[in-house]
Design an enzyme around this catalytic site. Structure first.
Site, mmCIF file in Angstrom:
data_model
loop_
_atom_site.group_PDB
_atom_site.id
_atom_site.type_symbol
_atom_site.label_atom_id
_atom_site.label_comp_id
_atom_site.label_asym_id
_atom_site.label_seq_id
_atom_site.Cartn_x
_atom_site.Cartn_y
_atom_site.Cartn_z
ATOM 1 N N HIS A 130 0.686 -1.305 0.067
ATOM 2 C CA HIS A 130 0.086 -0.180 -0.004
ATOM 3 C C HIS A 130 0.845 1.210 -0.013
ATOM 4 C CE1 HIS A 130 -3.569 2.305 1.467
ATOM 5 N NE2 HIS A 130 -2.636 3.172 1.873
ATOM 6 N N GLU A 131 1.746 1.564 1.007
ATOM 7 C CA GLU A 131 2.643 2.705 0.911
ATOM 8 C C GLU A 131 3.433 2.732 -0.239
ATOM 9 O OE1 GLU A 131 1.566 4.615 3.082
ATOM 10 O OE2 GLU A 131 0.691 3.445 4.589
ATOM 11 N N HIS A 134 1.699 4.427 -2.819
ATOM 12 C CA HIS A 134 1.416 5.850 -2.812
ATOM 13 C C HIS A 134 2.591 6.319 -3.513
ATOM 14 C CE1 HIS A 134 -2.156 6.040 -0.691
ATOM 15 N NE2 HIS A 134 -1.678 5.496 0.296
ATOM 16 N N HIS A 140 -5.917 6.662 -2.628
ATOM 17 C CA HIS A 140 -6.701 5.500 -1.989
ATOM 18 C C HIS A 140 -7.773 5.107 -3.206
ATOM 19 C CE1 HIS A 140 -5.309 7.040 2.227
ATOM 20 N NE2 HIS A 140 -4.896 5.799 1.964
ATOM 21 N N CYS A 141 -8.069 3.892 -3.077
ATOM 22 C CA CYS A 141 -9.130 3.373 -4.059
ATOM 23 C C CYS A 141 -10.479 2.923 -3.214
ATOM 24 C CB CYS A 141 -8.282 2.094 -4.335
ATOM 25 S SG CYS A 141 -9.381 1.083 -5.694
ATOM 26 N N CYS A 146 -9.197 -3.900 -2.999
ATOM 27 C CA CYS A 146 -7.884 -3.330 -3.510
ATOM 28 C C CYS A 146 -6.844 -2.965 -2.183
ATOM 29 C CB CYS A 146 -8.007 -2.154 -4.479
ATOM 30 S SG CYS A 146 -6.474 -1.478 -5.124
ATOM 31 N N CYS A 165 -6.041 -3.599 -7.464
ATOM 32 C CA CYS A 165 -7.386 -3.905 -8.391
ATOM 33 C C CYS A 165 -6.771 -3.673 -9.857
ATOM 34 C CB CYS A 165 -8.556 -3.271 -7.870
ATOM 35 S SG CYS A 165 -8.447 -1.266 -8.278
ATOM 36 N N CYS A 168 -6.171 0.288 -10.432
ATOM 37 C CA CYS A 168 -4.842 0.684 -9.765
ATOM 38 C C CYS A 168 -3.669 0.095 -10.506
ATOM 39 C CB CYS A 168 -5.071 0.468 -8.518
ATOM 40 S SG CYS A 168 -5.945 1.220 -7.348
#
Length: 173
Positions: A130-131, A134, A140-141, A146, A165, A168
């Site tokens: 996740h990070e 970014h 953010h989705c 996701c 997903c 993304c």
């Protein structure tokens, strides 16, 4: 793409392995795991009994090789007015951080059982992916499955999958 993992403080080998394997599986990137670094001076806030997340990002940025980098720590992090963060990244920047402190399943770090270890490992992989997402420009989705979905609680971390997903994924490829 290359990602530098910078462990800060005492970070178990299993956490470094999970972070590295998660990044490789989703981003198909090269990963370097650096030597553990001491907690940055000035990171601790005694009023909150927590650590400033941005101090860890700055440290990882200094240690990293100029590509994407992520600090890993077991310390409890906060950012500005938030009570805590699992991680933090600068959008389209190079630096990020993930804390395992609130990802643990029990007070022993979730390591007492195989299922506890696996849940903890999944959370670590998801937050690291996740990070770094970014830092690649992903926001953010809205898709709850996701990995880029905003997840302020561990329950929400557990709901999402370890992968981007389709939307993304297309944004970064």
């Amino acid at each position: 793409m290359h990602v530098d993992i910078v462990p800060v403080g005492d970070v178990p080998a299993a956490v470094k392995r999970e972070a590295s394997s998660g990044l490789r599986s989703v981003y198909e990137c090269d990963v370097t795991v650096h030597e553990e670094q001491p907690i940055p001076d000035g990171a601790y806030d005694s009023n909150r009994n927590q650590y400033r997340a941005e101090e860890f990002i700055e440290l990882a940025s200094r240690i990293g090789s100029g590509g994407k980098n992520i600090a890993l720590t077991a310390k409890d992090l906060f950012y500005r007015r938030r009570n805590y963060v699992f991680g933090l990244a600068y959008l389209d920047g190079n630096g990020s951080v993930v804390s395992t402190y609130r990802l643990q399943t029990t007070t022993d770090g979730g390591l007492a059982t195989n299922s506890g270890r696996e849940v903890f490992a999944d959370r670590v992989r998801k937050e690291v992916i996740h990070e770094i997402g970014h830092t690649l420009g992903l926001e953010h989705c809205d898709n709850k499955r996701c990995v880029m979905n905003f997840s302020p609680t561990v329950r929400e971390v557990d709901v999402k999958e370890q992968f981007l997903c389709g939307s993304c994924s297309r944004l970064i490829h």
